[in-house]
Design a protein around this motif. Structure first.
Motif, PDB file in Angstrom:
ATOM      1  N   PHE A  14     -14.360  -5.225   3.908  1.00 51.06           N
ATOM      2  CA  PHE A  14     -13.596  -5.789   5.031  1.00 51.06           C
ATOM      3  C   PHE A  14     -14.466  -5.838   6.292  1.00 51.06           C
ATOM      4  O   PHE A  14     -14.476  -6.825   7.008  1.00 51.06           O
ATOM      5  CB  PHE A  14     -12.341  -4.939   5.315  1.00 51.06           C
TER       6      PHE A  14
ATOM      7  N   THR B 147      -2.612  -3.541  -8.972  1.00 48.35           N
ATOM      8  CA  THR B 147      -3.224  -4.496  -8.035  1.00 48.35           C
ATOM      9  C   THR B 147      -3.283  -3.945  -6.613  1.00 48.35           C
ATOM     10  O   THR B 147      -2.436  -3.142  -6.209  1.00 48.35           O
ATOM     11  CB  THR B 147      -2.409  -5.810  -8.005  1.00 48.35           C
TER      12      THR B 147
ATOM     13  N   PHE C  22     -12.742 -10.734   0.852  1.00 50.69           N
ATOM     14  CA  PHE C  22     -12.134  -9.800  -0.110  1.00 50.69           C
ATOM     15  C   PHE C  22     -11.074 -10.517  -0.951  1.00 50.69           C
ATOM     16  O   PHE C  22     -10.986 -10.315  -2.166  1.00 50.69           O
ATOM     17  CB  PHE C  22     -11.521  -8.607   0.642  1.00 50.69           C
ATOM     18  N   ARG C  23     -10.272 -11.385  -0.293  1.00 49.04           N
ATOM     19  CA  ARG C  23      -9.231 -12.116  -1.035  1.00 49.04           C
ATOM     20  C   ARG C  23      -9.872 -13.033  -2.090  1.00 49.04           C
ATOM     21  O   ARG C  23      -9.319 -13.225  -3.170  1.00 49.04           O
ATOM     22  CB  ARG C  23      -8.369 -12.944  -0.081  1.00 49.04           C
TER      23      ARG C  23
ATOM     24  N   MET D 195       0.852  -1.209   0.000  1.00 44.89           N
ATOM     25  CA  MET D 195       0.000   0.000   0.000  1.00 44.89           C
ATOM     26  C   MET D 195       0.887   1.258   0.000  1.00 44.89           C
ATOM     27  O   MET D 195       1.871   1.313   0.729  1.00 44.89           O
ATOM     28  CB  MET D 195      -0.864   0.008   1.278  1.00 44.89           C
TER      29      MET D 195
ATOM     30  N   GLY E 240      -2.377  -6.581  -1.317  1.00 43.92           N
ATOM     31  CA  GLY E 240      -2.359  -7.939  -0.787  1.00 43.92           C
ATOM     32  C   GLY E 240      -2.706  -8.993  -1.826  1.00 43.92           C
ATOM     33  O   GLY E 240      -2.760 -10.182  -1.518  1.00 43.92           O
TER      34      GLY E 240
END
Ligand code: S3P
Length: 185
Positions: free
Chosen positions: A58, A89, A66-67, A20, A92
């Motif tokens: 989240f 992207t 989310f993943r 991030m 994570g």
């Protein structure tokens, strides 16, 4: 003068990965403009598809959900055989091994690397990142970088240390390296 597209026939994409605040969106926009390739930002795409902000996803469903959305998205991109796109992207996204493998199949993967101080300075200006909501984000950033840097390294064709690098140099470096990478196909 803008450089010409990488090659006329290359069905390839440039994928930006990194922590991030390392500049993926900004660099992605600049490359997209220079090459005239569309930019796909995975966070924006997921927000558009779900109609929810990442922080809401989240909060309501948890990180693992989310993943799953991230894995669904990169799987779809691979199935669609997308070409000549710039893909920025979420930080994570490469955490899952399957995602790393898909990203590599999608094209040239560039890790925008940055140190903890630089990341802290850049990310402390906003509060939309659920994973950095902490009393001491700097310590958290250090810990997460230690865990994630080997993962980014595992996924990247090219690493650029961005801390003190002017954005134009980063963009130019990526375009030239990608041109070389694709020309050797
Ligand atoms: C995340 C990074 C964020 C976003 C989400 C999780 C991460 O994207 O996907 O908050 O795990 O590093 P950016 O890297 O664009 O901030």
């Amino acid at each position: 003068m803008s450089p010409s597209p990488i090659t006329a026939e290359a069905p390839k994409n440039i994928i930006l990965i990194g922590f991030m605040g390392c500049g993926k969106s900004t660099v992605g926009r600049a490359i997209s403009q220079q090459l005239n390739y569309p930019l796909l930002d995975t966070d924006h795409y997921i927000e558009e598809q779900t109609g929810s902000k990442i922080s809401q996803i989240f909060q309501q469903h948890g990180e693992s959900y989310f993943r799953d959305l991230e894995t669904d998205l990169v799987t779809q991109l691979l199935q669609k055989d997308i070409a000549k796109q710039i893909i920025s992207t979420g930080g994570g996204l490469p955490l899952r091994k399957i995602n790393r493998s898909i990203l590599k199949s999608l094209g040239y993967v560039v890790w925008l690397k940055a140190g903890a101080d630089c990341i802290h300075e850049r990310t402390s200006k906003t509060n939309h990142r659920p994973l950095l909501q902490s009393k001491d984000p700097k310590v958290l950033i250090h810990q997460m970088l230690e865990q994630r840097n080997p993962i980014y390294e595992d996924c990247a064709h090219l690493t650029i240390q961005t801390d003190d690098l002017p954005i134009n140099d980063t963009v130019h470096g990526i375009i030239e390296s990608a041109r070389y990478f694709f020309s050797s196909y």
